[in-house]
Design a protein around this motif. Structure first.
Motif, PDB file in Angstrom:
ATOM      1  N   ASP A  67       0.841  -1.203   0.000  1.00 51.38           N
ATOM      2  CA  ASP A  67       0.000   0.000   0.000  1.00 51.38           C
ATOM      3  C   ASP A  67       0.877   1.255   0.000  1.00 51.38           C
ATOM      4  OD1 ASP A  67      -1.959   1.982   0.535  1.00 51.38           O
ATOM      5  OD2 ASP A  67      -3.111   0.573   1.757  1.00 51.38           O
ATOM      6  N   GLU A  68       0.511   2.258  -0.794  1.00 49.70           N
ATOM      7  CA  GLU A  68       1.364   3.454  -0.828  1.00 49.70           C
ATOM      8  C   GLU A  68       1.133   4.372   0.371  1.00 49.70           C
ATOM      9  OE1 GLU A  68      -0.992   6.127  -4.143  1.00 49.70           O
ATOM     10  OE2 GLU A  68       0.541   4.682  -4.781  1.00 49.70           O
ATOM     11  N   GLU A  69       0.050   4.138   1.111  1.00 48.02           N
ATOM     12  CA  GLU A  69      -0.153   4.871   2.362  1.00 48.02           C
ATOM     13  C   GLU A  69      -0.011   3.895   3.534  1.00 48.02           C
ATOM     14  OE1 GLU A  69      -3.197   8.386   0.941  1.00 48.02           O
ATOM     15  OE2 GLU A  69      -4.039   6.723   2.042  1.00 48.02           O
ATOM     16  N   LEU A  70      -0.071   4.442   4.757  1.00 49.08           N
ATOM     17  CA  LEU A  70      -0.054   3.601   5.960  1.00 49.08           C
ATOM     18  C   LEU A  70      -1.377   3.769   6.686  1.00 49.08           C
ATOM     19  CD1 LEU A  70       3.502   4.468   7.305  1.00 49.08           C
ATOM     20  CD2 LEU A  70       2.820   2.387   6.085  1.00 49.08           C
ATOM     21  N   GLU A  71      -1.924   2.653   7.179  1.00 48.71           N
ATOM     22  CA  GLU A  71      -3.199   2.712   7.904  1.00 48.71           C
ATOM     23  C   GLU A  71      -2.978   2.246   9.343  1.00 48.71           C
ATOM     24  OE1 GLU A  71      -6.508   1.028   5.684  1.00 48.71           O
ATOM     25  OE2 GLU A  71      -7.154  -0.019   7.497  1.00 48.71           O
ATOM     26  N   PHE A  72      -3.693   2.869  10.265  1.00 49.92           N
ATOM     27  CA  PHE A  72      -3.627   2.481  11.680  1.00 49.92           C
ATOM     28  C   PHE A  72      -5.043   2.388  12.232  1.00 49.92           C
ATOM     29  CE2 PHE A  72       0.285   4.752  10.659  1.00 49.92           C
ATOM     30  CZ  PHE A  72       1.234   3.827  11.076  1.00 49.92           C
ATOM     31  N   TYR A  73      -5.192   1.537  13.252  1.00 51.37           N
ATOM     32  CA  TYR A  73      -6.505   1.326  13.869  1.00 51.37           C
ATOM     33  C   TYR A  73      -6.307   1.519  15.360  1.00 51.37           C
ATOM     34  CZ  TYR A  73     -10.863  -1.217  14.968  1.00 51.37           C
ATOM     35  OH  TYR A  73     -12.110  -1.579  15.414  1.00 51.37           O
ATOM     36  N   SER A  74      -7.098   2.400  15.946  1.00 54.69           N
ATOM     37  CA  SER A  74      -6.802   2.797  17.326  1.00 54.69           C
ATOM     38  C   SER A  74      -8.034   2.845  18.216  1.00 54.69           C
ATOM     39  CB  SER A  74      -6.158   4.195  17.323  1.00 54.69           C
ATOM     40  OG  SER A  74      -5.877   4.633  18.636  1.00 54.69           O
ATOM     41  N   ILE A  75      -7.784   2.560  19.476  1.00 53.49           N
ATOM     42  CA  ILE A  75      -8.806   2.782  20.492  1.00 53.49           C
ATOM     43  C   ILE A  75      -8.710   4.238  20.940  1.00 53.49           C
ATOM     44  CG2 ILE A  75      -7.333   2.140  22.454  1.00 53.49           C
ATOM     45  CD1 ILE A  75      -9.845   0.458  23.397  1.00 53.49           C
ATOM     46  N   LYS A  76      -9.809   4.766  21.506  1.00 56.22           N
ATOM     47  CA  LYS A  76      -9.765   6.111  22.085  1.00 56.22           C
ATOM     48  C   LYS A  76      -9.839   5.933  23.599  1.00 56.22           C
ATOM     49  CE  LYS A  76     -12.848   7.575  18.352  1.00 56.22           C
ATOM     50  NZ  LYS A  76     -14.123   8.221  18.000  1.00 56.22           N
ATOM     51  N   VAL A  77      -8.738   6.125  24.259  1.00 52.63           N
ATOM     52  CA  VAL A  77      -8.740   6.010  25.720  1.00 52.63           C
ATOM     53  C   VAL A  77      -9.055   7.403  26.279  1.00 52.63           C
ATOM     54  CG1 VAL A  77      -7.378   5.373  27.744  1.00 52.63           C
ATOM     55  CG2 VAL A  77      -7.003   4.193  25.574  1.00 52.63           C
ATOM     56  N   ASP A  99      -8.714   9.160  28.966  1.00 58.59           N
ATOM     57  CA  ASP A  99      -7.653   9.952  29.584  1.00 58.59           C
ATOM     58  C   ASP A  99      -6.275   9.562  29.063  1.00 58.59           C
ATOM     59  OD1 ASP A  99      -9.466  11.361  31.200  1.00 58.59           O
ATOM     60  OD2 ASP A  99      -9.599   9.601  32.528  1.00 58.59           O
ATOM     61  N   GLY A 100      -6.249   8.817  27.961  1.00 57.58           N
ATOM     62  CA  GLY A 100      -4.962   8.379  27.415  1.00 57.58           C
ATOM     63  C   GLY A 100      -4.174   9.581  26.933  1.00 57.58           C
ATOM     64  N   PRO A 101      -2.904   9.682  27.340  1.00 57.17           N
ATOM     65  CA  PRO A 101      -2.114  10.860  26.975  1.00 57.17           C
ATOM     66  C   PRO A 101      -2.082  11.080  25.456  1.00 57.17           C
ATOM     67  CG  PRO A 101      -0.903   9.443  28.496  1.00 57.17           C
ATOM     68  CD  PRO A 101      -2.158   8.723  28.139  1.00 57.17           C
ATOM     69  N   LEU A 102      -1.924  10.002  24.690  1.00 58.51           N
ATOM     70  CA  LEU A 102      -1.864  10.174  23.238  1.00 58.51           C
ATOM     71  C   LEU A 102      -3.251  10.098  22.583  1.00 58.51           C
ATOM     72  CD1 LEU A 102      -0.301  10.576  20.641  1.00 58.51           C
ATOM     73  CD2 LEU A 102      -0.021   8.093  20.490  1.00 58.51           C
TER      74      LEU A 102
END
Ligand code: A2P
Length: 266
Positions: A71-81, A83-86
């Motif tokens: 893939d020419e792009e990068l994909e990420f899958y994330s949780i939303k915490v 109070d998570g700092p990031l």
């Protein structure tokens, strides 16, 4: 007023640009970013990504790359915490924003860490499906195995959607569809609602329900290989179960019959 660009404008090291963002539930989102030209990785690996912190230091976390190596792009899958700092900040990114991406991919969920076999099992809970979103789109996966089984468990039906969307699109995908053919099988379950099937992966393996439902004889060292990605508790339980079936843990340096990685959470 001086119109000259401020020298204090921070220049992000390893900056990549967000190209799209999709929110799947209140707790889950996926996004795509530009890919550094020089970045080579093996499907299933992770990189450090993040944002600049208020203190001027990068705030980085490990994220599995969910897109395949081609893939020419990068994909990420994330949780939303909450109070998570990031993730409390990352969940607000928009196309055009920049994130930091350290282009040093690593990880054990790679095909090279497994000895050859006939059937490959992917076991994931929650966002642990991310590395398999990459591997399920890699032609190599289907060239090495006759059958690939994706078992994914979430609390609720809506949390399966990212994986389900992807998996249902694969047989007709112009690039990967012919490799996938009818080799990929999907076994989703939920544990806290009346979803398509009930119960934890661990319980469904130990009771034999999963094998009966899928029409496979079980998991054996001769034919089966496995990759595991979920919470620490899930990974620990799965290790015991797979060892119980006679499989031994592999690594890049010493391929064997199964590999494990923690789904990284804030
Ligand atoms: P359960 O609802 O029975 O706890 P989480 O959102 O907490 O990360 O959990 C994701 C999914 O993983 C849930 O369906 C959860 O089931 C399941 N799960 C959590 N721990 C384990 C474990 N040790 N073994 C099997 N499944 C687990």
């Amino acid at each position: 007023m001086n119109d000259a660009p401020s020298t204090r404008t921070p220049t992000l090291p390893d900056a990549q640009t967000v190209t799209s963002v999709k929110h799947w539930t209140d707790r889950l989102f996926s996004f795509r970013v530009t890919r550094p030209r020089s970045l080579r990785f093996r499907s299933g690996e992770f990189v450090m990504i993040g944002l600049m912190g208020d203190n001027g230091k990068p705030l980085l976390r490990a994220y599995s790359i969910a897109s395949p190596a081609w893939d020419e792009e990068l994909e990420f899958y994330s949780i939303k915490v909450p109070d998570g700092p990031l993730t409390s900040r990352l969940q607000h990114i928009q196309p055009g924003d920049q994130i930091i991406l350290r282009p040093k991919p690593v990880g054990t969920l790679v095909l090279d860490a497994l000895l050859p076999g006939k059937r490959l099992w992917f076991f994931a809970t929650g966002t642990g499906i991310a590395p398999f979103a990459s591997l399920m789109r890699d032609p190599d996966t289907y060239e090495r195995y006759d059958e690939v089984i994706m078992m994914h468990t979430c609390r609720e039906e809506a949390e399966l959607e990212y994986g389900r969307n992807l998996i249902e699109s694969l047989p007709d995908d112009p690039l990967i569809g012919e490799f996938v053919g009818d080799k990929l099988r999907y076994y989703p379950t939920t544990t806290r609602d009346d979803g398509p099937g009930d119960g934890r992966i661990t319980d469904n393996l130990l009771s034999g329900k999963a094998f009966a439902d899928l029409g496979v004889p079980g998991i054996s060292r001769e034919t089966d290989r496995a990759m595991v990605c979920g919470s620490l508790a899930f990974n620990t339980d799965m290790k015991d179960i797979l060892e119980g079936f006679g499989l031994t843990e592999g690594a890049n340096s010493e391929p064997a019959e199964y590999v494990v990685e923690k789904a990284f959470v804030d």
